[in-house]
Structures are given as structure tokens and as C-alpha cells.
Design an enzyme around this catalytic site. Structure first.
Site, PDB file in Angstrom:
ATOM      1  N   ASP A 295      21.270   0.899  44.642  1.00 22.09           N
ATOM      2  CA  ASP A 295      21.994   0.848  45.862  1.00 22.09           C
ATOM      3  C   ASP A 295      22.506  -0.732  45.902  1.00 22.09           C
ATOM      4  O   ASP A 295      23.508  -0.965  46.576  1.00 22.09           O
ATOM      5  CB  ASP A 295      21.363   1.366  47.030  1.00 22.09           C
ATOM      6  CG  ASP A 295      20.084   0.778  47.407  1.00 22.09           C
ATOM      7  OD1 ASP A 295      19.494  -0.191  46.514  1.00 22.09           O
ATOM      8  OD2 ASP A 295      19.229   1.063  48.082  1.00 22.09           O
TER       9      ASP A 295
ATOM     10  N   ASP B   1      17.506   0.087  53.250  1.00 20.39           N
ATOM     11  CA  ASP B   1      16.811   0.349  52.143  1.00 20.39           C
ATOM     12  C   ASP B   1      15.259   0.124  52.636  1.00 20.39           C
ATOM     13  O   ASP B   1      14.542   1.336  52.191  1.00 20.39           O
ATOM     14  CB  ASP B   1      16.972  -0.694  51.216  1.00 20.39           C
ATOM     15  CG  ASP B   1      16.466  -0.541  49.842  1.00 20.39           C
ATOM     16  OD1 ASP B   1      15.055  -1.073  49.920  1.00 20.39           O
ATOM     17  OD2 ASP B   1      16.892   0.146  48.968  1.00 20.39           O
ATOM     18  N   HIS B   2      15.017  -0.587  53.510  1.00 17.68           N
ATOM     19  CA  HIS B   2      13.571  -0.683  53.850  1.00 17.68           C
ATOM     20  C   HIS B   2      13.118   0.262  54.630  1.00 17.68           C
ATOM     21  O   HIS B   2      12.100   0.783  54.658  1.00 17.68           O
ATOM     22  CB  HIS B   2      13.176  -1.893  54.473  1.00 17.68           C
ATOM     23  CG  HIS B   2      12.803  -3.207  53.598  1.00 17.68           C
ATOM     24  ND1 HIS B   2      13.763  -3.937  52.721  1.00 17.68           N
ATOM     25  CD2 HIS B   2      11.696  -3.746  53.319  1.00 17.68           C
ATOM     26  CE1 HIS B   2      13.107  -4.588  52.067  1.00 17.68           C
ATOM     27  NE2 HIS B   2      11.949  -4.833  52.594  1.00 17.68           N
TER      28      HIS B   2
ATOM     29  N   ASP C  28      17.336   4.161  44.781  1.00 16.49           N
ATOM     30  CA  ASP C  28      16.963   2.901  45.542  1.00 16.49           C
ATOM     31  C   ASP C  28      17.071   1.877  44.816  1.00 16.49           C
ATOM     32  O   ASP C  28      17.263   0.653  45.254  1.00 16.49           O
ATOM     33  CB  ASP C  28      15.181   3.266  45.712  1.00 16.49           C
ATOM     34  CG  ASP C  28      14.645   2.308  46.643  1.00 16.49           C
ATOM     35  OD1 ASP C  28      15.430   1.833  47.783  1.00 16.49           O
ATOM     36  OD2 ASP C  28      13.715   1.287  46.174  1.00 16.49           O
TER      37      ASP C  28
ATOM     38  N   ASN D 198      24.926   2.623  51.001  1.00 16.19           N
ATOM     39  CA  ASN D 198      23.776   3.225  52.024  1.00 16.19           C
ATOM     40  C   ASN D 198      23.847   4.785  51.744  1.00 16.19           C
ATOM     41  O   ASN D 198      22.932   5.586  51.778  1.00 16.19           O
ATOM     42  CB  ASN D 198      24.151   2.988  53.467  1.00 16.19           C
ATOM     43  CG  ASN D 198      23.790   1.380  53.635  1.00 16.19           C
ATOM     44  OD1 ASN D 198      23.005   0.916  53.146  1.00 16.19           O
ATOM     45  ND2 ASN D 198      24.628   0.804  54.694  1.00 16.19           N
TER      46      ASN D 198
ATOM     47  N   ASP E  60      12.526   3.274  52.575  1.00 19.99           N
ATOM     48  CA  ASP E  60      11.399   3.123  51.680  1.00 19.99           C
ATOM     49  C   ASP E  60      10.056   3.442  52.535  1.00 19.99           C
ATOM     50  O   ASP E  60       9.073   4.047  52.150  1.00 19.99           O
ATOM     51  CB  ASP E  60      11.047   1.689  51.063  1.00 19.99           C
ATOM     52  CG  ASP E  60      12.026   1.593  50.137  1.00 19.99           C
ATOM     53  OD1 ASP E  60      12.660   2.356  49.493  1.00 19.99           O
ATOM     54  OD2 ASP E  60      12.431   0.530  49.593  1.00 19.99           O
TER      55      ASP E  60
ATOM     56  N   ARG F   1      26.806  -4.669  45.452  1.00 15.82           N
ATOM     57  CA  ARG F   1      27.363  -6.036  44.854  1.00 15.82           C
ATOM     58  C   ARG F   1      28.853  -5.601  44.075  1.00 15.82           C
ATOM     59  O   ARG F   1      29.643  -6.373  44.036  1.00 15.82           O
ATOM     60  CB  ARG F   1      26.684  -6.741  43.723  1.00 15.82           C
ATOM     61  CG  ARG F   1      25.319  -7.417  44.329  1.00 15.82           C
ATOM     62  CD  ARG F   1      24.441  -8.017  43.369  1.00 15.82           C
ATOM     63  NE  ARG F   1      23.721  -7.014  42.677  1.00 15.82           N
ATOM     64  CZ  ARG F   1      22.273  -6.697  43.087  1.00 15.82           C
ATOM     65  NH1 ARG F   1      22.050  -7.188  44.188  1.00 15.82           N
ATOM     66  NH2 ARG F   1      21.674  -5.735  42.055  1.00 15.82           N
TER      67      ARG F   1
END
Length: 424
Positions: free
Chosen positions: A104, A122-123, A101, A48, A126, A109
Site C-alpha cells: 500500500d 494502515d496502523h 499491507d 487505502n 494492523d 508513492r
């Protein structure tokens, strides 16, 4: 009261990101670059943090617009041309945003932190970027404060809404051969770069003249010789139409395979055109003149408020996806927008002046108040959701879990799954 009901919290542990990327550019060019780029980040950096760093680049770009072109927020409206070199920084900032973006998830992972919090974060970033890039791109295309910019924002938000709606119904993020996060962003990077070399007036060049087609009678008979900037808008409309068809095809296919009704999801598209109609109704109010807000210093605050309301709306959609809750039909911020739109149109509706926005000064106060309320509402939503997710999962938003913590989290997830199966 929180945004995640008690019974839906357990679904957070079951969430797993699924995505499909059909882009050839992404597969053969960008993904190898992203795979290398993520290795430059230490594993103690939270995913993040990378996401927020990317959004910071966009916020800096937006700040430079306001700094170098202060008249964009004044009554003159973009009379001061920003220095051409600033567009190169916009291109660099947006490319960095896209790269961050993209990596991340890879960082998540690497660090064992992939989960619903990253998806939400993330959303959210965006959604904010979408509105800011529309304002910046339309400035670079010399469209400025105009109905073209309004149409561009509506189309861009429509693409974002479609993607979120599709992910809600299919369970995975689908990026086609031409998608906003990949080719769309690179196209905007290209626009910024060209503007850096040529200046904004270049985009007013008639498109047919530029391509040498203005002498072809068959073409000029059916295609108007409009500016290159309007041609870009037309291309965006074509892409939107293609994405609408593709998104619904994916949803239709997923519902048929699941033996569910393939047409009911179409009803979940209705909230978006409703919000667009509310904003356009407000913008086209007959008070003072039909383009009063667009032609004034209120245009940018209005667009930003609209973007924040949209971010709140799609944020609740993606939250419903990761927690397996019913689709959120209604958004509380609509109430304020409806009040503003109806009040501004009192002359059209009942033949009297608005109760609140009856003077230019009052309109200015009300729209800035709208921006403030929407900002704090969205900030409150983000803060509450982050707190609810981190408290339940025992994680931190900007801190990487230790290996022991990861093991405990995974064991807890397994226990939840076993308990759920027993209940079933």
C-alpha cells in the site's frame, strides 16, 4: 470537537513517512516480490483500498472460524473441530494481508498519495488484525479459550504498542531483523499450514519428545517437557523481550542525538501495562469462578472488545505522531473498562456481590454491551479522523488524486511551510 486541534492541522502537510527495515528476508525475498506485485494494481486504485482489501482477508478468516466452529462462541468452547483445510485458507488470507499491507505504501508513492492518512489507515488495520490473529492462531495451536490466549494477546499488543511508541519518539518506523509484520506473520502462516496437514492436536505433542531431547538428562532437568504450543508461547516471550530492548535502544539513541532526556519516554510505556492489568483484573474476578469469562462464550467478545480499546489507544498515539501533538496519556475507554473490572471484583474488594454483573446473564449482557460501545467508539474515531484529514488536505480516502490536485496539494504544503518559517 474533533481529534485534531486547529493549531495541529498544519502539521499534516509536513508529515513524511520514514521507515527502516533490517529484515534480510524482507530485503532479499519479499521486497522484490512486493515490488512486482504492486505493478499489478492500476494507478487509479487508492492505497487505502489495498489496505482495506488486506484486512478483509483477515475478517473472512475470522468469519470462517465462527462458521465452522460455532461452539467457540458457545458454552462448549471449541468442541467442534474446524475442517483441516480451513487452516490453509487462513494461511493464504494472512499472506495476502501481509502482501497488501506491504504494497500500500508503494502504491501511495506511485500515485502521489503518500501522507498521514495512509499512515493512520494502515496502523488502524494492523491494530485490528493483531487481535483477530491472536484468536485464530491460538485456535490453530489448540490453546483455544485459555490463559495462554490471554497472555498471547497481551504480548502481541505489547509488541504493537512498542512499535508505535518507538515511532512516536524516533519519528520513524523501525523493523528489526525479526519483526511482527515480516517474520512474525510468516511464522503464523507456517503454523496455519502445519495445522492444515496435522490437525490441532499435533501442537499438544511434548516439545522435548518431538525433538528427541527427552532422553537428555541435562535438558530435562531444567526444561519441562511441555507441548509444542506452549513452546511457541515461550518463543514469543523471548521475542518480546528482545523487542523491548531494541525499541528502547532506538529511542535512547534518538533522544541523545536530539539532546533530549532519554529516560522520560519510558513514562509513556506506562499506559499499556495499566490497560493490561485492568483487563486481567476483570478476567480474574472471583464471581462465579476465577475463569468464568474465559471458560464461557464470552471469551471471544471480551478479547475483541479489548482489541478495539487497544486500537483506539494506539490510534490516538499515531495521530499524535503525524500531527506532532503531545503524547496521549489517557484513553476515555479506560473508564468503562475500570467500571467493568471494579464491579466484577466487588466480592474481592468490599465483600459484596457486583452491582451490575451479579449473574451470568448480566455478565453476558454487560460484556456484549462493552463490545458494542468499544466498536462504535473506535468506528467513530476512525470516521472523524478520516474526515478531518481529508477535509483539510482536500483529498479522498479511497480516491486517487488527479495530477492537478497533486500539484495543488504540494503547492499548498510549500506555502504552509513558508508561512511556518516566517512565524518562527
Amino acid at each position: 470537537m474533533g481529534y485534531i486541534p486547529e493549531h495541529a492541522l498544519a502539521n499534516l502537510r509536513k508529515y513524511a513517512y520514514k521507515g527502516v527495515d533490517k529484515s534480510l528476508l524482507s530485503k532479499h525475498v519479499l521486497n522484490p516480490f512486493w515490488t512486482w506485485l504492486v505493478t499489478l494494481w492500476p494507478t487509479w486504485v487508492a492505497p487505502n483500498t489495498i489496505t482495506l482489501s488486506g484486512l478483509t482477508m483477515v475478517l473472512i478468516n475470522f468469519a470462517t472460524l465462527l462458521y465452522f466452529d460455532p461452539t467457540y462462541l458457545s458454552e462448549k468452547g471449541g468442541a467442534t473441530e474446524p475442517p483441516q483445510w480451513i487452516y490453509f485458507t487462513w494461511a493464504a488470507g494472512l499472506f495476502i494481508y501481509q502482501s497488501f499491507d506491504a504494497i500500500d505504501g508503494k502504491q501511495a508513492r506511485r500515485t502521489g498519495m503518500a501522507g498521514p492518512l495512509g499512515e493512520m489507515f494502515d496502523h488502524g488495520c494492523d491494530a485490528i488484525n493483531t487481535t483477530l490473529e491472536v484468536i485464530l492462531t491460538c485456535r490453530a495451536l489448540n490453546l483455544g479459550r485459555s490463559w495462554w490466549t490471554v497472555a498471547s494477546l497481551a504480548a502481541s499488543l505489547a509488541n504493537f504498542y512498542l512499535t508505535t511508541w518507538e515511532e512516536y519518539h524516533t519519528g520513524q518506523l523501525y523493523l528489526g531483523v525479526f519483526s511482527g509484520p515480516v517474520e512474525g506473520i510468516l511464522m503464523i502462516v507456517g503454523i496455519y499450514t502445519v495445522t492444515g496437514f496435522t490437525g490441532t492436536t499435533f501442537w499438544d505433542t511434548p516439545a522435548l519428545t518431538f525433538f528427541g531431547l527427552d532422553k537428555v538428562e541435562l535438558i530435562t532437568k531444567y526444561v519441562p517437557n511441555r507441548g509444542l504450543n506452549e513452546a511457541v508461547m515461550a518463543l514469543g516471550a523471548v521475542v518480546l523481550g528482545f523487542n523491548i530492548i531494541t525499541s528502547y535502544y532506538n529511542v535512547f539513541k534518538a533522544k541523545v542525538e536530539a539532546n533530549e532526556g532519554p529516560f522520560r519516554p519510558l513514562l509513556h510505556l506506562l499506559p499499556f501495562p495499566i490497560t493490561v492489568l485492568i483487563q486481567i483484573f476483570w478476567l480474574s474476578s472471583p464471581s462465579f469462578n476465577r475463569s468464568f469469562i474465559i471458560n464461557s462464550s464470552l471469551f471471544v467478545p471480551f478479547m475483541c472488545a479489548w482489541g478495539l480499546q487497544f486500537a483506539h489507544q494506539v490510534g490516538r498515539m499515531i495521530l499524535a505522531h503525524v500531527t506532532k501533538q503531545p503524547f496521549p496519556w489517557f484513553d476515555s475507554l479506560w473508564i468503562w473498562s475500570i467500571i467493568g473490572a471494579v464491579d466484577a471484583n466487588m466480592l474481592r474488594l468490599i465483600g459484596r456481590q457486583p452491582f451490575i454483573q451479579h449473574s451470568p446473564e448480566n455478565v453476558k449482557i454487560f460484556i456484549h454491551l462493552t463490545l458494542a460501545i468499544f466498536f462504535f467508539s473506535y468506528a467513530s474515531f476512525c470516521t472523524q479522523v478520516i474526515n478531518e484529514i481529508t477535509n483539510y488536505l482536500g483529498i479522498a480516502c479511497f480516491t486517487v488524486r488527479k495530477k492537478d490536485d497533486i500539484g495543488n496539494w504540494r503547492r499548498a504544503a510549500s506555502v504552509d511551510k513558508i508561512n511556518t518559517n516566517k512565524k518562527a
